[in-house]
Structure formats: C-alpha cells, structure tokens
Design an enzyme around this catalytic site. Structure first.
Site, PDB file in Angstrom:
ATOM      1  N   LYS A 230       0.793  -0.853   0.416  1.00 37.22           N
ATOM      2  CA  LYS A 230      -0.150  -0.020   0.013  1.00 37.22           C
ATOM      3  C   LYS A 230       1.119   1.257  -0.309  1.00 37.22           C
ATOM      4  O   LYS A 230       1.911   1.239   0.205  1.00 37.22           O
ATOM      5  CB  LYS A 230      -0.783  -0.117   1.344  1.00 37.22           C
ATOM      6  CG  LYS A 230      -2.106   1.023   0.980  1.00 37.22           C
ATOM      7  CD  LYS A 230      -2.962   0.521   1.796  1.00 37.22           C
ATOM      8  CE  LYS A 230      -3.756   1.431   2.522  1.00 37.22           C
ATOM      9  NZ  LYS A 230      -4.889   1.469   3.481  1.00 37.22           N
ATOM     10  N   HIS A 288      -7.311  -7.203  -6.532  1.00 38.29           N
ATOM     11  CA  HIS A 288      -7.673  -6.855  -5.015  1.00 38.29           C
ATOM     12  C   HIS A 288      -8.403  -5.522  -6.204  1.00 38.29           C
ATOM     13  O   HIS A 288      -7.849  -4.292  -6.187  1.00 38.29           O
ATOM     14  CB  HIS A 288      -7.277  -6.121  -3.860  1.00 38.29           C
ATOM     15  CG  HIS A 288      -7.206  -7.147  -2.523  1.00 38.29           C
ATOM     16  ND1 HIS A 288      -7.255  -6.511  -0.886  1.00 38.29           N
ATOM     17  CD2 HIS A 288      -7.456  -7.802  -2.376  1.00 38.29           C
ATOM     18  CE1 HIS A 288      -7.073  -7.543  -0.715  1.00 38.29           C
ATOM     19  NE2 HIS A 288      -7.827  -9.099  -1.627  1.00 38.29           N
TER      20      HIS A 288
HETATM   21  C1  RNT Z   1      -6.422  -2.240   2.974  1.00 40.94           C
HETATM   22  C2  RNT Z   1      -6.021  -3.438   2.210  1.00 40.94           C
HETATM   23  C3  RNT Z   1      -6.983  -3.941   2.160  1.00 40.94           C
HETATM   24  C4  RNT Z   1      -8.612  -4.653   3.314  1.00 40.94           C
HETATM   25  C5  RNT Z   1      -9.294  -5.331   3.780  1.00 40.94           C
HETATM   26  C6  RNT Z   1     -10.414  -5.515   4.558  1.00 40.94           C
HETATM   27  O1  RNT Z   1      -5.848  -0.737   1.994  1.00 40.94           O
HETATM   28  O2  RNT Z   1      -6.468  -2.985   0.779  1.00 40.94           O
HETATM   29  O3  RNT Z   1      -6.875  -5.303   1.214  1.00 40.94           O
HETATM   30  O4  RNT Z   1      -9.236  -3.432   2.106  1.00 40.94           O
HETATM   31  O5  RNT Z   1      -8.314  -5.930   4.061  1.00 40.94           O
HETATM   32 ZN    ZN Z   2      -7.160  -4.548  -0.757  1.00 38.81          ZN
END
Ligand code: RNT
Ligand code: ZN
Length: 423
Positions: A230, A288
């Site tokens: 992140k 994701h």
């Molecule tokens: C957070 C991440 C993570 C969460 C989930 C709930 O910025 O994206 O994946 O959104 O684990």
């Molecule tokens: Zn995520």
C-alpha cells in the site's frame, strides 16, 4: 427482457463476433470458468464479529450509514446467498479473521483456531463455494500504535506473528476441506502520519516478522500466502512499512504470490500495467479489484477504463490461471447487496469484453507496424454488442438478465435488510 429477445440479440452478436474470428459461445464458456473471490466485508462495513462494539481502524474507512448491514454470521451468509442468486458463475468467498464464530466469547487474535471457522467451511461446502482468507491486523488495541509486525516493541510483534501463524493454519484447513488451495492475503496497516526517520528499521522488522511467521512449511496444495502493499492510509500518509517495493522484493525473493490492490498506488498509477511484469517474476498474482476515487476510497467496482484494461491484460497474458481476481471495496452509503452485485457483474462484463477481443489480429497489426489499424479496431471493439453476450450468459445461468436484479435487491431490502436495527 423476453427470453426470445435475449436469444435473438445473442445470435446477431455472435455473427458480428464471428466476422472478427471470435467464437462467442467459447467466450461465454471461458467466462463461466472465472471465479471471483467475493469479499465478505462489504456486507457489514468491515466490522466483523469479534467485538460487537468494535469499530474500524487501521487507516481504512467505510463511509455512510445506509441501513441493513449484516449483524451476525447468519445474516452475512443469507446476504451472500442472495447475492449469489443474482450473478452468473461459481464464485469464492473471502473471509477476514474477524468474521469467525466466537460463540459470544472474546477470542483474541493470537488465540483463533480452525474451529472458529468451521461454520463457514460447512456453509461453503453446502453452497458449493470455495473460501479464501485474510489475517486481520487492524481494528485491534495492539495495532493502536500504528504498527503490528513492524512495531519496535517485540511483544507487539510476537502477538501479530502468532496471529499470522494461526491464520495460515486456518486457511490451510479451509484448503484441505475444500480440496482447493485457500488464498491467504496478508495486509498490515503499519505506518505513520508524518516524516518517519526509521523507515529501514521498520522494514527490517517486517521482513524478520514475516520470515518467522511464514517459516512453517505448508503445502501450497492447501494454502497460498500472498502479500499486499500500500502507498498510504488515513493516519499513515507519510510512511507505510509494507510499500510496493518492499513486498515486490519479498514476494520475488520468496517465490510467493503478490497482491495488487487497484487503490494502493499513486493516483495515476494503474495496476493493469503491472500484471505483465509481475507474472514474469512471481508464481501468481492476486488482485484486489477496487475503485479509487481520487484516493484509496474503496468505491464499488464499475465498468471503468482501468477495469477493462486490467481484464485485457489478464486475458492477453494468456496466464489467467495465475491471476486470482478478488474484490475489495466497501461502500456503506448504498444498499450493500446492490454494491456486491454491481461490482461482480461489472467485473464479469470487463472480463467478457476482454475475452471477445480478436487479440491475434491486433498483434498481427502490431507486428506489421499497422498501428492505425490497431487503434481503429480497439475503438470499434468498444461498441461491439458484448452486452448481448453477457445477457445471454445470465439467461443461460438462470440469473436475472440486465436490470432485472435491481427489483430483486429492492425486494430483499423491503423484506430483510430494512428491518435490521443498526449495530
Ligand atoms: C486496505 C487493504 C485491505 C483491506 C481488506 C479489508 O487498504 O486494501 O485489503 O481493504 O483487507
Ligand atoms: Zn486490498
């Protein structure tokens, strides 16, 4: 829409695609093999069932207070079952460690066991759904410092290492029971608000903690760990330990899966362009899929250019088996089931468009330096009748076609979710 209309539109679309050398029947079949990993946390704004009074922390936030969030495992299961009736295809469910069945007791994160998730494993078996898992490093007093696995305090690190070890065993058990590897996603919130001096120290600690927690060898037949980077979070604007470079390095070094979240990069940086690089260096990639509106806002996935580009990269790479498509968004301001269904259907529509592309023809133009032709075809493809193909797929799978799901969600809201008191 009447069945006849849908079929007629499909036949016409099929002919148009056939003229480009594409078999629409085959694309439908292929799309039907794509399982999305549906995140459980859109149903209740990432609250989980560990602590009834607990809120969300760790730099992520669900905004809005639309009524009807799931308040128990039963309600969450019911909601997901409903969602699954409104989308075609076979899908997976991605659980977070805070969604266990703790029997009204407080079971701390370093105490959780497979038995706390047996109800989910039973549910999954009954509903023919496979499970994925996520350790939960946020919304806990032991992450209040802003750090977990990369905290300076060895006691804090020890606690979270134990959590991670346990989560791996839970995910392994899920993998065993379902006869298919459970993907275990590791995301930690670690970082801080302002200029951090000891960046390298925190990253060294994270590396060390991960090495320790992942030391137990577990067969990838049952468990596949993946790490998620992140850029920043709320309260961790200046520094995040688990940055892209950190996890890219870690995943490559350890020959493991890497998670790319669409909202976790600089505002104009896109994950679509990372697929073709990462697939050369890590065994598998986990996505994701999310929609960042100006920041990592986790809006509902809709048909954006980037979603399409992502799908095109997955399909064009020819490595679809090495890319796992998970959803990760949480909008608390609208009907939550509607959020699920729109996101899932849009992700499928993007994949279908990518599968209906005459890629070889485009590559051939590229090879011959006919780049006007390449551009023109790419433009023409946008207006091809892919939606008639998607409607046909829905009809074939006996789920609502086109806008029919909207009324169904309204009915469920009237009968079920609107009657739920807020938590
Ligand atoms: C957070 C991440 C993570 C969460 C989930 C709930 O910025 O994206 O994946 O959104 O684990
Ligand atoms: Zn995520």
């Amino acid at each position: 829409m009447k069945d006849e209309q849908i079929k007629k539109a499909y036949e016409a679309a099929k002919e148009q695609y056939a003229a480009l050398g594409i078999d629409a029947d085959q694309a439908v079949e292929k799309l039907n093999t794509v399982s999305l990993s549906i995140h459980c946390w859109q149903a209740d704004d990432v609250l989980g069932f560990e602590n009834p009074e607990g809120g969300l922390s760790g730099g992520i936030q669900a905004t809005g207070n639309y009524p009807g969030k799931a308040r128990s495992i039963e309600e969450l299961q019911k909601d997901i079952e409903k969602v699954l009736t409104l989308v075609p295809g076979k899908h997976r469910l991605s659980l977070h460690a805070i969604y266990g069945d703790f029997g009204g007791q407080f079971v701390d994160r370093d105490q959780i066991e497979p038995k706390h998730f047996q109800v989910w494993m039973d549910w999954a078996k009954k509903n023919n759904v496979k499970l994925d898992f996520n350790s939960t490093f946020f919304s806990h007093p032991k992450s209040d410092s802003g750090y977990t696995l990369s905290d300076f305090d060895p006691e804090i690190r020890k606690f979270w290492i134990e959590h991670l070890r346990r989560c791996r065993r839970i995910a392994e058990e899920m993998g065993r029971q379902q006869g298919d590897a459970c993907i275990h996603n590791i995301w930690i919130p670690d970082g801080e608000k302002d200029k951090t001096v000891s960046r390298m120290k925190h990253r060294e600690l994270l590396k060390q903690s991960l090495d320790e927690a992942l030391a137990e060898k577990i067969d990838t037949k049952y468990l596949k760990d993946t790490v998620e980077c992140k850029l920043f979070g709320i309260g961790s604007e200046s520094f995040v330990t688990g940055s892209h470079e950190f996890y890219m390095g870690y995943a490559i070094k350890n020959n493991m899966m890497l998670t790319l979240d669409a909202g976790h990069f600089h505002p104009t940086e896109v994950i679509s362009d990372k697929i073709s690089s990462m697939l050369l260096f890590v065994p598998e990639v986990n996505l994701h899929v999310s929609r960042p509106e100006r920041w990592d806002s986790d809006h509902v996935v809709i048909l954006t250019d980037e979603l399409l580009a992502l799908s095109q990269e997955i399909v064009r790479s020819g490595q679809i088996d090495r890319v796992h498509i998970g959803l990760d968004y949480f909008d608390a301001s609208i009907n939550r089931l509607g959020a699920y269904v729109v996101g899932i259907r849009s992700a499928q529509k993007a994949m279908l468009q990518a599968m209906l592309e005459p890629t070889e023809k485009l590559r051939d133009f590229e090879l011959k330096n006919k780049n006007f032709q390449r551009m023109a075809y790419l433009e023409e493809l946008k207006a091809m009748p892919w939606n008639a193909v998607y409607n046909y797929y829905c009809l074939q799978q006996a789920v609502p076609v086109a806008d029919e799901y909207i009324a169904s969600i309204q009915a469920y809201e009237d009968e079920v979710t609107s009657k739920r008191s807020s938590r």
